[in-house]
Scaffold this motif. Sequence first.
Motif, PDB file in Angstrom:
ATOM      1  N   PRO A 172       0.836  -1.205   0.000  1.00 51.15           N
ATOM      2  CA  PRO A 172       0.000   0.000   0.000  1.00 51.15           C
ATOM      3  C   PRO A 172       0.870   1.255   0.000  1.00 51.15           C
ATOM      4  N   LEU A 173       0.480   2.221  -0.838  1.00 49.54           N
ATOM      5  CA  LEU A 173       1.245   3.446  -1.002  1.00 49.54           C
ATOM      6  C   LEU A 173       0.389   4.658  -0.660  1.00 49.54           C
ATOM      7  N   MET A 174       1.059   5.671  -0.131  1.00 48.30           N
ATOM      8  CA  MET A 174       0.392   6.893   0.303  1.00 48.30           C
ATOM      9  C   MET A 174       1.211   8.096  -0.144  1.00 48.30           C
ATOM     10  N   SER A 175       0.539   9.174  -0.497  1.00 44.10           N
ATOM     11  CA  SER A 175       1.239  10.398  -0.866  1.00 44.10           C
ATOM     12  C   SER A 175       0.276  11.561  -0.799  1.00 44.10           C
ATOM     13  N   GLY A 176       0.820  12.755  -0.810  1.00 42.40           N
ATOM     14  CA  GLY A 176      -0.030  13.925  -0.913  1.00 42.40           C
ATOM     15  C   GLY A 176      -0.596  14.048  -2.317  1.00 42.40           C
ATOM     16  N   LEU A 177      -1.715  14.754  -2.459  1.00 34.71           N
ATOM     17  CA  LEU A 177      -2.336  14.990  -3.751  1.00 34.71           C
ATOM     18  C   LEU A 177      -2.260  16.479  -4.077  1.00 34.71           C
ATOM     19  N   PRO A 178      -2.342  16.838  -5.349  1.00 30.54           N
ATOM     20  CA  PRO A 178      -2.250  18.258  -5.722  1.00 30.54           C
ATOM     21  C   PRO A 178      -3.286  19.111  -5.002  1.00 30.54           C
ATOM     22  N   SER A 179      -2.845  20.252  -4.513  1.00 24.96           N
ATOM     23  CA  SER A 179      -3.755  21.151  -3.796  1.00 24.96           C
ATOM     24  C   SER A 179      -4.782  21.784  -4.725  1.00 24.96           C
ATOM     25  N   SER A 180      -4.557  21.662  -6.021  1.00 26.54           N
ATOM     26  CA  SER A 180      -5.473  22.243  -7.001  1.00 26.54           C
ATOM     27  C   SER A 180      -6.760  21.442  -7.153  1.00 26.54           C
ATOM     28  N   ILE A 181      -6.818  20.233  -6.595  1.00 31.63           N
ATOM     29  CA  ILE A 181      -8.002  19.387  -6.722  1.00 31.63           C
ATOM     30  C   ILE A 181      -9.172  20.009  -5.953  1.00 31.63           C
ATOM     31  N   LYS A 182     -10.274  20.240  -6.658  1.00 26.68           N
ATOM     32  CA  LYS A 182     -11.453  20.849  -6.031  1.00 26.68           C
ATOM     33  C   LYS A 182     -12.722  20.025  -6.234  1.00 26.68           C
ATOM     34  N   THR A 183     -12.710  19.129  -7.225  1.00 24.11           N
ATOM     35  CA  THR A 183     -13.922  18.375  -7.550  1.00 24.11           C
ATOM     36  C   THR A 183     -13.642  16.875  -7.561  1.00 24.11           C
ATOM     37  N   LYS A 184     -14.715  16.084  -7.503  1.00 22.63           N
ATOM     38  CA  LYS A 184     -14.580  14.635  -7.576  1.00 22.63           C
ATOM     39  C   LYS A 184     -13.965  14.216  -8.912  1.00 22.63           C
ATOM     40  N   GLU A 185     -14.321  14.923  -9.969  1.00 21.61           N
ATOM     41  CA  GLU A 185     -13.800  14.584 -11.295  1.00 21.61           C
ATOM     42  C   GLU A 185     -12.293  14.799 -11.363  1.00 21.61           C
ATOM     43  N   GLU A 186     -11.836  15.903 -10.780  1.00 20.70           N
ATOM     44  CA  GLU A 186     -10.388  16.170 -10.753  1.00 20.70           C
ATOM     45  C   GLU A 186      -9.677  15.129  -9.901  1.00 20.70           C
ATOM     46  N   LEU A 187     -10.303  14.745  -8.795  1.00 13.59           N
ATOM     47  CA  LEU A 187      -9.726  13.717  -7.919  1.00 13.59           C
ATOM     48  C   LEU A 187      -9.612  12.392  -8.655  1.00 13.59           C
ATOM     49  N   SER A 188     -10.651  11.991  -9.352  1.00 12.91           N
ATOM     50  CA  SER A 188     -10.650  10.730 -10.087  1.00 12.91           C
ATOM     51  C   SER A 188      -9.585  10.731 -11.171  1.00 12.91           C
ATOM     52  N   ALA A 189      -9.411  11.864 -11.836  1.00 14.54           N
ATOM     53  CA  ALA A 189      -8.423  11.961 -12.907  1.00 14.54           C
ATOM     54  C   ALA A 189      -7.011  11.751 -12.372  1.00 14.54           C
ATOM     55  N   VAL A 190      -6.714  12.350 -11.208  1.00 14.72           N
ATOM     56  CA  VAL A 190      -5.387  12.187 -10.606  1.00 14.72           C
ATOM     57  C   VAL A 190      -5.162  10.739 -10.179  1.00 14.72           C
ATOM     58  N   LEU A 191      -6.173  10.115  -9.577  1.00 13.01           N
ATOM     59  CA  LEU A 191      -6.023   8.752  -9.085  1.00 13.01           C
ATOM     60  C   LEU A 191      -5.939   7.736 -10.215  1.00 13.01           C
ATOM     61  N   ARG A 192      -6.493   8.068 -11.381  1.00 11.34           N
ATOM     62  CA  ARG A 192      -6.315   7.181 -12.533  1.00 11.34           C
ATOM     63  C   ARG A 192      -4.864   7.181 -12.981  1.00 11.34           C
ATOM     64  N   GLN A 193      -4.205   8.331 -12.838  1.00 15.26           N
ATOM     65  CA  GLN A 193      -2.802   8.439 -13.219  1.00 15.26           C
ATOM     66  C   GLN A 193      -1.873   7.830 -12.179  1.00 15.26           C
ATOM     67  N   MET A 194      -2.235   7.960 -10.905  1.00 12.97           N
ATOM     68  CA  MET A 194      -1.391   7.458  -9.816  1.00 12.97           C
ATOM     69  C   MET A 194      -2.270   6.848  -8.736  1.00 12.97           C
ATOM     70  N   PRO A 195      -2.739   5.619  -8.934  1.00  7.58           N
ATOM     71  CA  PRO A 195      -3.569   4.967  -7.921  1.00  7.58           C
ATOM     72  C   PRO A 195      -2.829   4.824  -6.593  1.00  7.58           C
ATOM     73  N   LEU A 196      -3.469   5.275  -5.541  1.00  9.16           N
ATOM     74  CA  LEU A 196      -2.897   5.207  -4.198  1.00  9.16           C
ATOM     75  C   LEU A 196      -3.853   4.480  -3.265  1.00  9.16           C
ATOM     76  N   GLU A 197      -3.360   4.169  -2.073  1.00 14.10           N
ATOM     77  CA  GLU A 197      -4.206   3.585  -1.034  1.00 14.10           C
ATOM     78  C   GLU A 197      -4.599   4.599   0.033  1.00 14.10           C
ATOM     79  N   ALA A 198      -3.845   5.681   0.143  1.00 10.56           N
ATOM     80  CA  ALA A 198      -4.115   6.672   1.188  1.00 10.56           C
ATOM     81  C   ALA A 198      -3.481   8.002   0.821  1.00 10.56           C
ATOM     82  N   THR A 199      -3.970   9.066   1.476  1.00 12.02           N
ATOM     83  CA  THR A 199      -3.383  10.383   1.310  1.00 12.02           C
ATOM     84  C   THR A 199      -3.449  11.120   2.649  1.00 12.02           C
TER      85      THR A 199
END
Length: 269
Positions: A172-199
């Motif tokens: 399992p991997l964890m990391s911070g996510l971009p602070s620019s994320i404001k919507t569920k769609e933006e969140l999903s797009a980032v996680l498709r590029q870098m699937p994580l288990e936690a943030t």
Amino acid sequence: MVFSCFALITFGQRTVAPLPKCKNGFVVIAHRGSHLVKPENSIAAIEDAISLGADYVELDLRTTRDGQLVLIHNETVDHTTNGKGRIQDLNLDEVAKLTLNAKDGHLYSLPSFREALKACKNRINIYLDFKEADVAQAYGEIKDAGMEKQVLVYLNKAEQYTLWRAVAPQMPLMSGLPSSIKTKEELSAVLRQMPLEATDNISDPMLVAALKESGLSVFLDVQMADEDAIKWKAAMDKGVQGVQTDHPEALIKYLETNDLRDGLKVSRL
């Protein structure tokens, strides 16, 4: 009650690996161990975190000049030991001669990763802040210790993600996510590029809920000198699964006093 996730959870093309098991619903992570008195990243700080009942101990991993893995947060040994210089410029035998700065007057040494794994095995999970180390070597030591199911790896660089997924895809991997994320769609797009288990840096309740729906955990950093019930309550009210703290004893007492270690929200308090 044991709160755990043993099955891999698939959301579209995302597969979420199980986090280490915790017996408590709201997770307490002791930042650099319980280090208010004992030295940070020391075996003594790990032992204190265990005795207090923390769920994870957060540890920082770096590499010596001769390629040995040790626990230390800073690049240099200047502020946490009686020595000077960068950890990457010291051999392990030189590191072994150093004494950690301690408030209780006792002598403590800077531990190797193997020593920390041994101290934690079957006793407490490790939140591994992966500073500067070889992924294959670190995973090899985790595997040799039989600790594969007790470690959550925190990533600090994009290349670390690629290496961990290649060497140990089940970790399992964890990391911070971009602070620019404001919507569920933006969140999903980032996680498709870098699937994580936690943030650790998403605090918007809407996004926290979206992460939970996708099988991810959120462990907020609350560690600070003036931690108190107000700050812990504010974190819990966001719906997060746990916090990283500099005051594990006080936080655990707060949770137990208010019957909150099962992970219930505290908005009623």
